[in-house]
Design a protein around this motif. Structure first.
Motif, PDB file in Angstrom:
ATOM      1  N   LEU A  23     -22.139 -89.012  -5.742  1.00  0.00           N
ATOM      2  CA  LEU A  23     -21.602 -90.083  -4.906  1.00  0.00           C
ATOM      3  C   LEU A  23     -21.653 -89.706  -3.430  1.00  0.00           C
ATOM      4  CD1 LEU A  23     -18.507 -91.035  -7.110  1.00  0.00           C
ATOM      5  CD2 LEU A  23     -20.843 -91.943  -7.185  1.00  0.00           C
ATOM      6  N   ASN A  24     -21.531 -88.414  -3.164  1.00  0.00           N
ATOM      7  CA  ASN A  24     -21.620 -87.907  -1.793  1.00  0.00           C
ATOM      8  C   ASN A  24     -22.690 -86.821  -1.774  1.00  0.00           C
ATOM      9  OD1 ASN A  24     -21.359 -86.688   0.695  1.00  0.00           O
ATOM     10  ND2 ASN A  24     -19.119 -86.586   0.646  1.00  0.00           N
ATOM     11  N   PRO A  25     -23.832 -87.073  -1.135  1.00  0.00           N
ATOM     12  CA  PRO A  25     -24.945 -86.112  -1.181  1.00  0.00           C
ATOM     13  C   PRO A  25     -24.666 -84.788  -0.489  1.00  0.00           C
ATOM     14  CG  PRO A  25     -25.398 -87.857   0.404  1.00  0.00           C
ATOM     15  CD  PRO A  25     -24.166 -88.269  -0.337  1.00  0.00           C
ATOM     16  N   THR A  26     -23.543 -84.692   0.213  1.00  0.00           N
ATOM     17  CA  THR A  26     -23.210 -83.439   0.891  1.00  0.00           C
ATOM     18  C   THR A  26     -22.128 -82.655   0.156  1.00  0.00           C
ATOM     19  OG1 THR A  26     -21.488 -84.444   2.285  1.00  0.00           O
ATOM     20  CG2 THR A  26     -23.763 -84.496   3.112  1.00  0.00           C
ATOM     21  N   GLN A  77     -33.629 -80.785   1.398  1.00  0.00           N
ATOM     22  CA  GLN A  77     -32.913 -79.818   2.229  1.00  0.00           C
ATOM     23  C   GLN A  77     -31.412 -80.088   2.217  1.00  0.00           C
ATOM     24  OE1 GLN A  77     -34.834 -80.191   6.041  1.00  0.00           O
ATOM     25  NE2 GLN A  77     -36.588 -78.912   5.462  1.00  0.00           N
ATOM     26  N   GLN A  78     -31.045 -81.361   2.284  1.00  0.00           N
ATOM     27  CA  GLN A  78     -29.629 -81.726   2.254  1.00  0.00           C
ATOM     28  C   GLN A  78     -28.995 -81.334   0.920  1.00  0.00           C
ATOM     29  OE1 GLN A  78     -28.545 -85.971   1.990  1.00  0.00           O
ATOM     30  NE2 GLN A  78     -27.164 -85.636   3.715  1.00  0.00           N
ATOM     31  N   THR A  79     -29.723 -81.583  -0.159  1.00  0.00           N
ATOM     32  CA  THR A  79     -29.224 -81.245  -1.492  1.00  0.00           C
ATOM     33  C   THR A  79     -29.095 -79.735  -1.658  1.00  0.00           C
ATOM     34  OG1 THR A  79     -30.266 -83.231  -2.402  1.00  0.00           O
ATOM     35  CG2 THR A  79     -29.646 -81.510  -3.959  1.00  0.00           C
ATOM     36  N   ASP A  80     -30.110 -79.004  -1.229  1.00  0.00           N
ATOM     37  CA  ASP A  80     -30.070 -77.541  -1.334  1.00  0.00           C
ATOM     38  C   ASP A  80     -28.930 -76.962  -0.498  1.00  0.00           C
ATOM     39  OD1 ASP A  80     -32.227 -77.591  -3.018  1.00  0.00           O
ATOM     40  OD2 ASP A  80     -33.705 -77.051  -1.484  1.00  0.00           O
ATOM     41  N   ARG A  81     -28.693 -77.559   0.665  1.00  0.00           N
ATOM     42  CA  ARG A  81     -27.601 -77.089   1.519  1.00  0.00           C
ATOM     43  C   ARG A  81     -26.250 -77.308   0.836  1.00  0.00           C
ATOM     44  NH1 ARG A  81     -29.358 -79.054   5.768  1.00  0.00           N
ATOM     45  NH2 ARG A  81     -28.342 -81.092   5.727  1.00  0.00           N
ATOM     46  N   ALA A  82     -26.101 -78.457   0.183  1.00  0.00           N
ATOM     47  CA  ALA A  82     -24.847 -78.744  -0.522  1.00  0.00           C
ATOM     48  C   ALA A  82     -24.634 -77.761  -1.673  1.00  0.00           C
ATOM     49  CB  ALA A  82     -24.864 -80.177  -1.050  1.00  0.00           C
ATOM     50  N   ILE A  83     -25.716 -77.430  -2.386  1.00  0.00           N
ATOM     51  CA  ILE A  83     -25.624 -76.458  -3.484  1.00  0.00           C
ATOM     52  C   ILE A  83     -25.225 -75.087  -2.943  1.00  0.00           C
ATOM     53  CG2 ILE A  83     -26.933 -75.228  -5.260  1.00  0.00           C
ATOM     54  CD1 ILE A  83     -28.678 -77.751  -5.526  1.00  0.00           C
ATOM     55  N   LYS A  84     -25.839 -74.696  -1.828  1.00  0.00           N
ATOM     56  CA  LYS A  84     -25.537 -73.399  -1.227  1.00  0.00           C
ATOM     57  C   LYS A  84     -24.085 -73.334  -0.768  1.00  0.00           C
ATOM     58  CE  LYS A  84     -26.918 -70.289   2.519  1.00  0.00           C
ATOM     59  NZ  LYS A  84     -27.812 -70.094   3.698  1.00  0.00           N
ATOM     60  N   GLU A  85     -23.612 -74.408  -0.145  1.00  0.00           N
ATOM     61  CA  GLU A  85     -22.228 -74.432   0.333  1.00  0.00           C
ATOM     62  C   GLU A  85     -21.244 -74.367  -0.827  1.00  0.00           C
ATOM     63  OE1 GLU A  85     -22.063 -77.950   2.672  1.00  0.00           O
ATOM     64  OE2 GLU A  85     -23.060 -77.048   4.421  1.00  0.00           O
ATOM     65  N   TYR A  86     -21.590 -75.027  -1.923  1.00  0.00           N
ATOM     66  CA  TYR A  86     -20.724 -74.955  -3.106  1.00  0.00           C
ATOM     67  C   TYR A  86     -20.671 -73.523  -3.631  1.00  0.00           C
ATOM     68  CZ  TYR A  86     -19.323 -75.172  -7.984  1.00  0.00           C
ATOM     69  OH  TYR A  86     -18.709 -74.923  -9.184  1.00  0.00           O
ATOM     70  N   GLY A  87     -21.822 -72.866  -3.686  1.00  0.00           N
ATOM     71  CA  GLY A  87     -21.862 -71.480  -4.143  1.00  0.00           C
ATOM     72  C   GLY A  87     -21.028 -70.567  -3.263  1.00  0.00           C
ATOM     73  N   GLU A  88     -21.088 -70.805  -1.952  1.00  0.00           N
ATOM     74  CA  GLU A  88     -20.301 -69.986  -1.022  1.00  0.00           C
ATOM     75  C   GLU A  88     -18.807 -70.229  -1.210  1.00  0.00           C
ATOM     76  OE1 GLU A  88     -21.965 -71.208   2.671  1.00  0.00           O
ATOM     77  OE2 GLU A  88     -23.662 -69.804   2.568  1.00  0.00           O
ATOM     78  N   ARG A  89     -18.428 -71.495  -1.437  1.00  0.00           N
ATOM     79  CA  ARG A  89     -17.011 -71.798  -1.682  1.00  0.00           C
ATOM     80  C   ARG A  89     -16.534 -71.130  -2.963  1.00  0.00           C
ATOM     81  NH1 ARG A  89     -18.600 -77.095  -0.637  1.00  0.00           N
ATOM     82  NH2 ARG A  89     -18.195 -77.687  -2.808  1.00  0.00           N
TER      83      ARG A  89
END
Length: 220
Positions: free
Chosen positions: A150-153, A180-192
């Protein structure tokens, strides 16, 4: 050890033995072990049959023995009853095996029926995305992804699986910005997630730090 077998025959032999044991049990009691989880119930969890089956299927997948993997998945899906929203891992592996064997249309049709039955199952829809990518039905794949993103970020525990599939979809479609936006969201989730785990570990250390305890708190 079984894992050292070059052809995986020991895994297959053990799988066939398990099937035979269940058949024999059902000859005496037709309703015996009607669901997979009941196999462990019947043995007081002595053998962890579900855990072994997961390892067995993973082994076939790792060996790229997709014919055997597909057969095992089909056998399990036929052998046991599966209430809605159960057996998703096995069904996902079946779709993956069909795709690897080039049976893409069959994979798509299987996913359509699965999604129709379990529309809120993110695993079913994710399997559908991968199946549609193989048949280049990108619009259908994107519709499935949109139902869970629902939210791509904002990638979360609930939709991480779909985010990963969406990244593959955008790559196949040549949409670099969305990928790139999707990969960034995945990376941020992993960092969290890593930060949360680190905080959890620190909390555990604080809880069991003897230096902060009074003598009355000690268990001895």
């Amino acid at each position: 050890m079984i894992a050292s077998e070059k052809d995986g025959s020991c895994w297959q032999q053990a799988f066939e033995l398990l099937k035979e044991i269940i058949r024999e049990e059902r000859q005496e009691n037709p309703s015996s072990m009607s669901e997979l989880e009941l196999v462990d119930d019947a043995t007081d969890y002595e053998h962890d049959v579900q855990g072994w089956l997961e390892d067995c299927l993973d082994e076939m997948d790792m060996r790229k023995d997709y014919e055997t993997l597909l057969r095992m998945c089909d056998d399990l899906l036929k052998m046991f009853g599966w209430p809605e929203y159960s057996g998703s891992d096995i069904k996902f592996l079946k779709v993956s095996a069909l795709g690897e064997l080039g049976r893409n249309r069959e994979a798509v049709e299987y996913c359509r029926k699965w999604i129709q039955k379990e529309p809120e199952n993110v695993v079913a829809s994710t399997a559908g995305v991968y199946a549609f990518i193989r048949t280049k039905e990108y619009e259908e794949a994107e519709k499935l992804a949109a139902g869970f993103i629902l939210n791509p970020t904002e990638c979360t525990e609930e939709n991480e699986l779909m985010f990963t599939a969406a990244s593959k979809l955008y790559e196949a479609m040549g949409r670099k910005k969305e990928k790139q936006q999707t990969d960034r969201a995945i990376k941020e989730y992993g960092e969290r997630l890593e930060a949360e785990l680190a905080d959890f570990d620190m909390d555990d250390e604080d809880e069991y730090s003897f230096g902060d305890w009074d003598d009355d708190d000690l268990p001895f």
